[in-house]
Design a protein around this motif. Structure first.
Motif, PDB file in Angstrom:
ATOM      1  N   SER A   1      65.068  88.335  50.124  1.00 11.08           N
ATOM      2  CA  SER A   1      64.177  87.387  50.789  1.00 11.08           C
ATOM      3  C   SER A   1      62.883  87.227  49.996  1.00 11.08           C
ATOM      4  O   SER A   1      62.346  88.200  49.469  1.00 11.08           O
ATOM      5  N   THR A   2      62.382  85.994  49.909  1.00 14.53           N
ATOM      6  CA  THR A   2      61.202  85.715  49.095  1.00 14.53           C
ATOM      7  C   THR A   2      60.026  85.180  49.898  1.00 14.53           C
ATOM      8  O   THR A   2      58.895  85.204  49.410  1.00 14.53           O
ATOM      9  N   GLY A   3      60.243  84.684  51.099  1.00 17.93           N
ATOM     10  CA  GLY A   3      59.165  84.034  51.833  1.00 17.93           C
ATOM     11  C   GLY A   3      58.239  84.966  52.580  1.00 17.93           C
ATOM     12  O   GLY A   3      57.019  84.899  52.431  1.00 17.93           O
TER      13      GLY A   3
ATOM     14  N   ARG B   1      56.474  80.741  53.781  1.00 20.27           N
ATOM     15  CA  ARG B   1      56.572  79.892  52.599  1.00 20.27           C
ATOM     16  C   ARG B   1      56.509  80.775  51.353  1.00 20.27           C
ATOM     17  O   ARG B   1      56.110  81.949  51.420  1.00 20.27           O
ATOM     18  N   VAL B   2      56.870  80.195  50.226  1.00 20.91           N
ATOM     19  CA  VAL B   2      56.865  80.902  48.948  1.00 20.91           C
ATOM     20  C   VAL B   2      55.648  80.443  48.159  1.00 20.91           C
ATOM     21  O   VAL B   2      55.474  79.245  47.905  1.00 20.91           O
ATOM     22  N   TYR B   3      54.796  81.370  47.801  1.00 16.04           N
ATOM     23  CA  TYR B   3      53.588  81.035  47.053  1.00 16.04           C
ATOM     24  C   TYR B   3      53.923  80.665  45.609  1.00 16.04           C
ATOM     25  O   TYR B   3      54.896  81.163  45.038  1.00 16.04           O
ATOM     26  N   PRO B   4      53.103  79.807  44.986  1.00 12.26           N
ATOM     27  CA  PRO B   4      53.298  79.505  43.567  1.00 12.26           C
ATOM     28  C   PRO B   4      53.126  80.761  42.707  1.00 12.26           C
ATOM     29  O   PRO B   4      52.260  81.601  42.974  1.00 12.26           O
ATOM     30  N   GLY B   5      53.957  80.879  41.701  1.00 12.91           N
ATOM     31  CA  GLY B   5      53.910  82.038  40.829  1.00 12.91           C
ATOM     32  C   GLY B   5      54.774  83.188  41.272  1.00 12.91           C
ATOM     33  O   GLY B   5      54.720  84.266  40.662  1.00 12.91           O
ATOM     34  N   LYS B   6      55.556  83.002  42.313  1.00 14.86           N
ATOM     35  CA  LYS B   6      56.446  84.061  42.777  1.00 14.86           C
ATOM     36  C   LYS B   6      57.481  84.393  41.712  1.00 14.86           C
ATOM     37  O   LYS B   6      58.072  83.496  41.095  1.00 14.86           O
ATOM     38  N   LYS B   7      57.698  85.667  41.474  1.00 18.00           N
ATOM     39  CA  LYS B   7      58.671  86.100  40.481  1.00 18.00           C
ATOM     40  C   LYS B   7      60.085  85.858  41.007  1.00 18.00           C
ATOM     41  O   LYS B   7      60.514  86.489  41.972  1.00 18.00           O
ATOM     42  N   MET B   8      60.753  84.928  40.364  1.00 21.18           N
ATOM     43  CA  MET B   8      62.101  84.560  40.768  1.00 21.18           C
ATOM     44  C   MET B   8      62.951  84.366  39.526  1.00 21.18           C
ATOM     45  O   MET B   8      62.461  84.443  38.386  1.00 21.18           O
ATOM     46  N   ALA B   9      64.225  84.094  39.737  1.00 18.49           N
ATOM     47  CA  ALA B   9      65.124  83.835  38.627  1.00 18.49           C
ATOM     48  C   ALA B   9      64.788  82.493  37.985  1.00 18.49           C
ATOM     49  O   ALA B   9      64.311  81.569  38.649  1.00 18.49           O
ATOM     50  N   GLY B  10      65.002  82.383  36.688  1.00 19.73           N
ATOM     51  CA  GLY B  10      64.701  81.138  35.988  1.00 19.73           C
ATOM     52  C   GLY B  10      64.848  81.313  34.491  1.00 19.73           C
ATOM     53  O   GLY B  10      65.416  82.305  34.005  1.00 19.73           O
ATOM     54  N   ASN B  11      64.314  80.331  33.754  1.00 19.04           N
ATOM     55  CA  ASN B  11      64.432  80.365  32.300  1.00 19.04           C
ATOM     56  C   ASN B  11      63.598  81.504  31.727  1.00 19.04           C
ATOM     57  O   ASN B  11      62.449  81.708  32.102  1.00 19.04           O
TER      58      ASN B  11
END
Length: 305
Positions: free
Chosen positions: A217-219, A227-237
């Motif tokens: 869970s991320t929120g 909500r999910v704040y900007p800059g949250k560490k998530m999967a991506g490039n």
């Protein structure tokens, strides 16, 4: 818009302003919004020995005067890694091989015209049919051949502007000096949170099924919640970001083959573009002043005319 006086006071005010002794007694009420938190002086920004902070471009250049190199850098290509062995000390040093390919000064950026001093450097070669018309006209106006890579290097003042058309070879750098290398890291593509950010993953038991390497869970539990704040560490490039490696020592310079060997590692795969320049955290190398050759000066004057 200035404040307006009521109609009843207008004749009286016009009469009183004619009397010098009574005119200063009438003052308009100050309008505007007062700050709830006005700036307060502290020991960090006010003092007899502290400089006054300014917001002009001239003040910004003065603040960066001590952190800008005195001369331009160069564009190199990472050829790979090797090692140098010292038989006397019995020490093996890992190093990176960088090669210069037709590095040439393309143009200048001056304080009077552009707001700062910089040197535009080009490297490699590209066929004119593969160059955009705007860049092709830029190269032709400067009297240089089309370049594959074009990079700007900031310098402190006009004394660090070499003449247009001057070639920068490996002898531009000295053995024993320190440089800063800027390049893009290896691109890893789309990566999960464990590989990208070092998450430890979820449990292998206690009801966790098929989500052992996911973020979960991320929120919630972020202060605001829902909500999910900007800059949250998530999967991506992952990767392919610019990285600067500072204070790399130059171990070997081969001016004939255009090779510079530096100590340690440089970010990026083989064949990537690496921009090297004198290290800002080390003493500047002792070099001779830049003197333009007569042929280069004549070509620059003809191009400017």
């Amino acid at each position: 818009m200035p404040p307006r006086l009521p109609g009843k006071l207008l004749p009286l005010s016009s009469l009183l302003w004619g009397v010098p002794s009574l005119a200063p007694r009438i003052a308009a009420r100050p309008f505007g919004i007062r700050s709830l938190n006005p700036p307060k002086p502290s020991r960090f920004n006010v003092g007899p020995g502290l400089p006054v902070l300014e917001s002009t471009s001239t003040a910004a250049l003065r603040r960066k005067a001590n952190s800008l190199p005195l001369r331009s850098g160069a564009i190199t290509t990472k050829k790979g890694m090797t090692a140098m062995y010292d038989p006397e000390a019995g020490k093996r040093t890992a190093c990176t091989v960088l090669q210069l390919d037709r590095v040439e000064v393309v143009s200048h950026k001056t304080r009077q015209r552009h707001g700062y001093f910089a040197v535009q450097i080009g490297a490699g070669w590209r066929h004119p049919s593969n160059v955009k018309k705007a860049m092709l006209g830029h190269f032709s106006s400067q009297g240089v051949s089309p370049k594959r890579h074009v990079v700007e290097f900031r310098v402190k003042d006009e004394s660090g502007l070499p003449p247009v058309g001057q070639l920068i070879d490996a002898a531009w750098f000295q053995e024993g000096q320190y440089i800063d290398a800027r390049s893009n890291t290896k691109g890893k593509g789309f990566a999960g949170v464990m590989k990208r950010h070092g998450f430890h993953g979820q449990d292998r038991t206690h009801g966790v099924s098929l989500t052992h390497r996911s973020a979960g869970s991320t929120g919630p539990s972020q202060g605001g919640g829902s909500r999910v704040y900007p800059g949250k560490k998530m999967a991506g490039n992952m990767g392919n970001n610019q990285n600067t490696v500072q204070n790399l020592k130059v171990l070997k310079v081969d001016a004939e083959n255009g090779i510079v060997v530096v100590n340690g590692t440089v970010s990026g795969p083989k064949g990537c573009v690496v921009r090297i320049q004198d290290a800002i955290k080390k003493p500047w190398p002792k070099i001779a002043p830049i003197v333009a050759e007569p042929a280069v000066e004549a070509a620059a004057a003809a191009a400017a005319a």
